[in-house]
Scaffold this active site. Structure first.
Site, mmCIF file in Angstrom:
data_model
loop_
_atom_site.group_PDB
_atom_site.id
_atom_site.type_symbol
_atom_site.label_atom_id
_atom_site.label_comp_id
_atom_site.label_asym_id
_atom_site.label_seq_id
_atom_site.Cartn_x
_atom_site.Cartn_y
_atom_site.Cartn_z
ATOM 1 N N CYS A 184 34.232 4.454 -24.255
ATOM 2 C CA CYS A 184 33.363 4.274 -22.905
ATOM 3 C C CYS A 184 34.120 4.986 -21.749
ATOM 4 O O CYS A 184 35.257 4.438 -21.638
ATOM 5 C CB CYS A 184 32.951 3.060 -22.478
ATOM 6 S SG CYS A 184 34.274 1.811 -22.482
ATOM 7 N N HIS A 223 0.792 -1.226 0.066
ATOM 8 C CA HIS A 223 0.039 0.094 -0.161
ATOM 9 C C HIS A 223 0.780 1.240 -0.112
ATOM 10 O O HIS A 223 0.496 2.197 -0.964
ATOM 11 C CB HIS A 223 -0.879 0.023 1.288
ATOM 12 C CG HIS A 223 -1.715 1.381 1.366
ATOM 13 N ND1 HIS A 223 -1.214 2.241 1.989
ATOM 14 C CD2 HIS A 223 -2.936 1.806 0.673
ATOM 15 C CE1 HIS A 223 -1.955 3.314 1.957
ATOM 16 N NE2 HIS A 223 -3.023 3.025 1.419
ATOM 17 N N GLU A 249 42.657 -0.594 -24.649
ATOM 18 C CA GLU A 249 43.406 0.295 -23.494
ATOM 19 C C GLU A 249 44.582 0.160 -23.231
ATOM 20 O O GLU A 249 45.329 0.345 -22.551
ATOM 21 C CB GLU A 249 42.342 -0.248 -22.355
ATOM 22 C CG GLU A 249 42.392 -1.690 -22.015
ATOM 23 C CD GLU A 249 41.333 -2.058 -21.124
ATOM 24 O OE1 GLU A 249 40.724 -1.249 -20.360
ATOM 25 O OE2 GLU A 249 41.176 -3.237 -21.216
ATOM 26 N N ARG A 264 31.150 -6.209 -20.453
ATOM 27 C CA ARG A 264 32.581 -6.626 -20.329
ATOM 28 C C ARG A 264 32.544 -7.513 -19.191
ATOM 29 O O ARG A 264 32.227 -7.478 -18.087
ATOM 30 C CB ARG A 264 33.187 -5.291 -19.840
ATOM 31 C CG ARG A 264 34.745 -5.371 -19.826
ATOM 32 C CD ARG A 264 35.375 -4.005 -19.553
ATOM 33 N NE ARG A 264 35.209 -3.862 -18.091
ATOM 34 C CZ ARG A 264 35.638 -2.538 -17.518
ATOM 35 N NH1 ARG A 264 36.050 -1.810 -18.382
ATOM 36 N NH2 ARG A 264 35.359 -2.392 -16.374
ATOM 37 N N GLY A 287 39.054 2.095 -23.949
ATOM 38 C CA GLY A 287 39.042 2.494 -22.460
ATOM 39 C C GLY A 287 40.302 3.602 -22.302
ATOM 40 O O GLY A 287 41.444 3.352 -21.984
ATOM 41 N N SER A 288 39.683 4.894 -22.244
ATOM 42 C CA SER A 288 40.505 5.934 -22.108
ATOM 43 C C SER A 288 41.426 6.133 -20.944
ATOM 44 O O SER A 288 42.383 6.712 -20.954
ATOM 45 C CB SER A 288 39.636 7.466 -22.309
ATOM 46 O OG SER A 288 38.586 7.562 -21.575
ATOM 47 N N ASN A 289 40.935 5.681 -19.817
ATOM 48 C CA ASN A 289 41.565 5.699 -18.621
ATOM 49 C C ASN A 289 42.973 5.026 -18.701
ATOM 50 O O ASN A 289 44.013 5.194 -18.606
ATOM 51 C CB ASN A 289 40.736 5.460 -17.411
ATOM 52 C CG ASN A 289 39.842 6.359 -17.069
ATOM 53 O OD1 ASN A 289 39.827 7.700 -17.207
ATOM 54 N ND2 ASN A 289 38.774 6.137 -16.157
ATOM 55 N N ASP A 290 42.657 3.734 -18.905
ATOM 56 C CA ASP A 290 43.777 2.575 -18.847
ATOM 57 C C ASP A 290 44.738 2.966 -20.121
ATOM 58 O O ASP A 290 45.700 3.147 -20.120
ATOM 59 C CB ASP A 290 43.403 1.123 -19.155
ATOM 60 C CG ASP A 290 43.168 0.780 -17.562
ATOM 61 O OD1 ASP A 290 43.878 1.119 -16.778
ATOM 62 O OD2 ASP A 290 42.156 -0.125 -17.606
ATOM 63 N N ARG A 338 29.531 -3.378 -16.817
ATOM 64 C CA ARG A 338 30.457 -3.929 -15.996
ATOM 65 C C ARG A 338 30.035 -4.914 -15.325
ATOM 66 O O ARG A 338 29.300 -5.007 -14.342
ATOM 67 C CB ARG A 338 30.908 -2.967 -15.089
ATOM 68 C CG ARG A 338 31.661 -1.489 -16.074
ATOM 69 C CD ARG A 338 32.602 -0.792 -15.257
ATOM 70 N NE ARG A 338 31.757 -0.020 -14.192
ATOM 71 C CZ ARG A 338 31.724 0.007 -12.822
ATOM 72 N NH1 ARG A 338 32.855 -0.852 -12.506
ATOM 73 N NH2 ARG A 338 31.078 0.629 -12.207
#
Length: 815
Positions: free
Chosen positions: A748, A418, A677, A575, A698-701, A508
């Protein structure tokens, strides 16, 4: 002149009779008459008519006396005083003799049809303004279960009539602008289904939180259904994917959550019902089997198709026969009325800290204010407007207070309780089923209630800052560059279904493992290596599973499936797990299986784990879950992406391992992508393109490994820069080389969300897709459109390159 009928069997009723018998009874008649041939089972019964109620009102001037009380209410007399007076007058007015005789005759006929005298029946109110598309009177009036014998039946009918003027019903009609005396009451009398010996619950033909239309959500608890509707229990919840439901060879059940179900309603010894504790076995068991879930979902889809709108149904299972029944059906009136072209979102702008309590989130809003801790409803003037209502459970008597609250928090209940239903209608955020809110939140404490962080709602200390935004989805431009979503939390995936995204560029797996599985897969495979404490914790977590690996694949598959269903048939790139060893070690039971590495960021992670002796069996479970989602559930829009693949030899080994586990590239349309990456992925782009169907940067790695900077190092934060020429030239190199081999390239990462110039750079490279967080989607889409206009002009007629494909089938099917 034809005799006025006081009672009509369900089999003679239909949707056209709402004015005579109310929405609830008209729907029961409609299903009885038109859907029995499709297999939908409705318990037999009959309904009293609005004319019968009118005769009651016309006796001894009752109608005029009720009208006088409504005038008093509008002149300032207290609601509870007016309601009590009207109910007392109604109960004092005898039922018309003709009505009594027809009810008794119909009840006796029902008994003859059932083959027994004095059958147990459910006696349910059905207002003639109830269950309309523009309003829901559900729960406003009374229902009586396990009613047996003519005397008890007539008394229950009389009390249903009086319940048209409960305080909550009067307040609701006043708020919705209904003329009280234009709303009549019909009473439905229906053979009881012995669900006290089995179970019952509620079905929505869309997701009740987000309005996502491609699923059917079934709630279930043991015993009579009143515990689910009232919110006394945390029920099981089963989510069924409609497109897969249409293929008999697929498994459409894409999520199962087993609720606590600590109480159940059963028959009382001398009539009516009582509530008792469930057994420990019942609490850990599912109420419904997969076969039963599918049957109910099939019926729900049939009912929705017949009515042509989303539906809210109640079901029951007879414990004597095992038969399932639909006992109520009404149009869904909250999500189906939301503007499809506008997306409203709330977001905390201050760091919230650790929640005081959490539970199931209802709605997607945020509210704050002082805690008002109550055991029972109080006078409205004693509840401060904007207070946070905290209580055990709510029922319709609480509604006048609920509409004054900034948020609602309850100890008990699920998404179909409810409290959940009413808070959605009011647009008030609610956190239900916390288990301990009334103990943890003291009266007067200032709190913030957030339902904007996924499926779990959280209550934080203090009045935290937050913002509300509205996105006009109709104003989001079309782009040739695909703009996709990064999604991690399956419980929040349905919230974003209205966004015109081109799919999911990154889901992920490790988030699902960490938050829904919670245990290291190798700990399930080799419990002998765990210490006593971890072994006990694993036993508790996997209770009910004889095969513990099935626990892992179930949770993982359900998480993947929810994300994939939310975007069907657009591509969803999943992934495989990319925990670092220190992160794996923090999972339950993980420590014995993980080495201690000096630099886990460039250690044993990604592809290198999948074929190694230390994790090969765990990766097989990941593959099993992915195969189940694609091949058994039919979500063939799922693509697999391999992270941190260092060498071509490693790529070959991983693909071989996947094939051994039933995930063969190209089979059943399976596409396998690779994360780009590592500089090697760029340098050997053509060679990796021979092995994989696409790339996702994977731009960070890639930045970390190109510049030799630990991305987690605070001391080197100033050096870490994704726009460094060494990084951007790698991207400029990869895109055309991959596309020339017929492979699409996406990116990404967070940078496009934060930096329009970086988005413009990506568009200039001719990249195929950009994948961003959902709350950044609209802004990034605008930036992409502007960059495309600058590069290609009004026509945007640049070659489309290699596109990210959708699932080929219009509905899931085996191949």
């Amino acid at each position: 002149m034809a005799r006025t009928r006081h009672v009509i069997p369900f089999a003679e009723l239909g949707r056209q009779d709402v004015g005579s018998v109310g929405g609830k009874n008209a729907s029961l008649g409609e299903m009885t008459a038109h859907l029995a041939g499709a297999g939908v089972r409705v318990p037999p019964g009959f309904a009293t008519t609005a004319d019968a109620y009118g005769e009651l009102l016309d006796g001894h001037g009752l109608r005029g006396r009720i009208e006088e009380q409504i005038v008093r209410l509008r002149e300032g007399v207290a609601l509870d005083e007016v309601g009590a007076a009207i109910r007392s007058m109604t109960l004092a007015e005898p039922l018309p003799p003709g009505l009594r005789a027809e009810i008794v005759s119909a009840y006796e006929q029902l008994g003859r049809d059932e083959g027994r005298a004095d059958p147990e029946v459910a006696v349910r109110s059905s207002a003639t303004a109830e269950d309309l598309p523009e309003a829901s009177f559900a729960g406003q009036q009374e229902t009586y279960l396990n009613v047996r014998g003519t005397d008890r039946l007539l008394e229950s009918v009389h009390r249903c009539y009086a319940s048209l003027y409960t305080d909550r019903a009067i307040d609701y009609r006043e708020r919705m602008g209904f003329d009280h005396l234009q709303v009549a009451l019909s009473v439905g009398v229906q053979t009881m289904v012995r669900s006290d010996l089995a179970g019952a619950g509620v079905i929505f033909t869309l997701d009740p939180e987000s309005g996502f239309p491609q699923v059917i959500v079934i709630s279930a608890a043991f015993g009579l259904g009143e515990t689910v509707v009232s919110g006394q229990v945390d029920p099981d919840e089963y989510t069924v994917f409609k497109p897969s439901l249409k293929d008999p060879e697929l498994d459409p059940l894409i999520d199962v959550r087993v609720g606590a179900k600590r109480r159940k309603a059963v028959y009382a010894e001398h009539g009516l019902t009582r509530t008792v504790d469930t057994t420990p076995e019942e609490r850990s068991q599912r109420v419904l089997t997969d076969t039963e879930v599918r049957l109910l979902a099939d019926w729900a889809l049939t009912v929705e198709g017949h009515y042509g709108c989303p539906m809210d149904l109640e079901w029951a299972k007879d414990g004597r026969t095992g038969d399932l029944w639909i006992v109520q059906a009404r149009p869904e009136t909250v999500q189906s009325r939301r503007a499809a072209s506008t997306l409203r979102r709330c977001r905390l702008t201050a760091a919230p800290g650790t929640p005081l309590v959490d539970g199931t989130a209802v709605g997607e809003a945020i509210g704050s204010g002082p805690v008002v801790l109550l055991d029972t409803p109080v006078d409205l003037d004693r509840f401060p407007a904007g207070g946070v209502l905290v209580t055990g459970i709510t029922d319709p008597d609480w509604e006048p207070i609920m509409k004054r609250a900034s948020a609602i928090v309850t100890d008990h209940g699920g998404r179909t309780s409810h409290a959940a239903i009413v808070s959605r209608e009011l647009g008030v955020p609610a956190v239900v089923g916390t288990g301990r809110a009334t103990q943890a939140l003291p009266d007067g404490q200032k709190v913030t209630v957030s339902c904007a962080e996924g499926g779990r709602g959280k209550v934080y200390d203090g009045l935290l800052a937050y913002e509300e935004t509205e996105t006009d989805l109709a104003g989001i431009p079309a782009t040739r560059t695909h703009v996709m979503l990064n999604l991690a939390d399956p419980s929040a995936a349905f919230r974003w279904w209205r966004l015109p995204a081109d799919g999911v560029g990154l889901a992920r797996l490790e988030f699902i493992v960490a938050h829904q599985v919670k245990v290291h897969p190798m700990a399930l495979l080799h419990p002998e290596r765990l210490d006593h404490a971890d072994r006990c914790a694993v036993d508790q977590l996997t209770e009910g599973y004889l095969d513990r690996t099935r626990y892992f694949t179930d949770r993982l598959a359900y998480g993947i499936a929810r994300i994939a269903a939310s975007r069907w048939p657009a591509p969803v790139v999943v992934r495989t797990s990319d925990f670092k060893t220190n992160e794996y070690a923090r999972l339950l039971g993980g420590r014995p299986f993980e080495p201690v590495e000096a630099n886990p960021m460039i250690g044993w992670r990604g592809a290198s784990r999948y074929y190694s002796d230390g994790y090969r069996e765990g990766f097989a479970l990941e593959c099993r879950a992915l195969r189940r989602v694609r091949d058994e559930m039919g979500l063939t829009n799922v693509m697999v992406m391999i992270p941190f693949c260092r060498t071509l030899e490693e790529a070959d080994r991983v693909l071989d391992v996947m094939s051994e586990d039933g995930l063969r590239r190209g089979e059943n349309g399976l596409k396998v992508y690779v994360m780009a990456e590592i500089p090697a992925n760029v340098i050997l782009a053509e060679d990796f393109a021979e092995r994989f169907d696409g790339f996702s940067i994977g731009s960070n790695d890639l930045t970390q490994l190109t510049l030799g900077v630990d991305r987690d190092s605070e001391a080197l934060a100033g050096v870490f820069d994704e726009t460094n020429p060494a990084v951007t030239r790698s991207i400029e190199t990869l895109v055309p080389r991959a596309q020339s081999a017929g492979r699409p390239v996406g990116l990404c990462g967070q940078r496009p969300s934060d930096d329009p110039a970086f988005t413009e750079f990506l568009v200039k490279t001719g990249i195929d897709s950009i994948s961003v967080a959902p709350d950044s989607f609209a802004a990034v889409k605008q930036h992409v459109a502007a960059a495309e206009l600058a590069r290609y002009g009004e026509g945007r007629t640049a070659p489309s390159g290699t596109r990210w494909p959708q699932a080929e089938q219009p509905s899931p099917s085996r191949q």
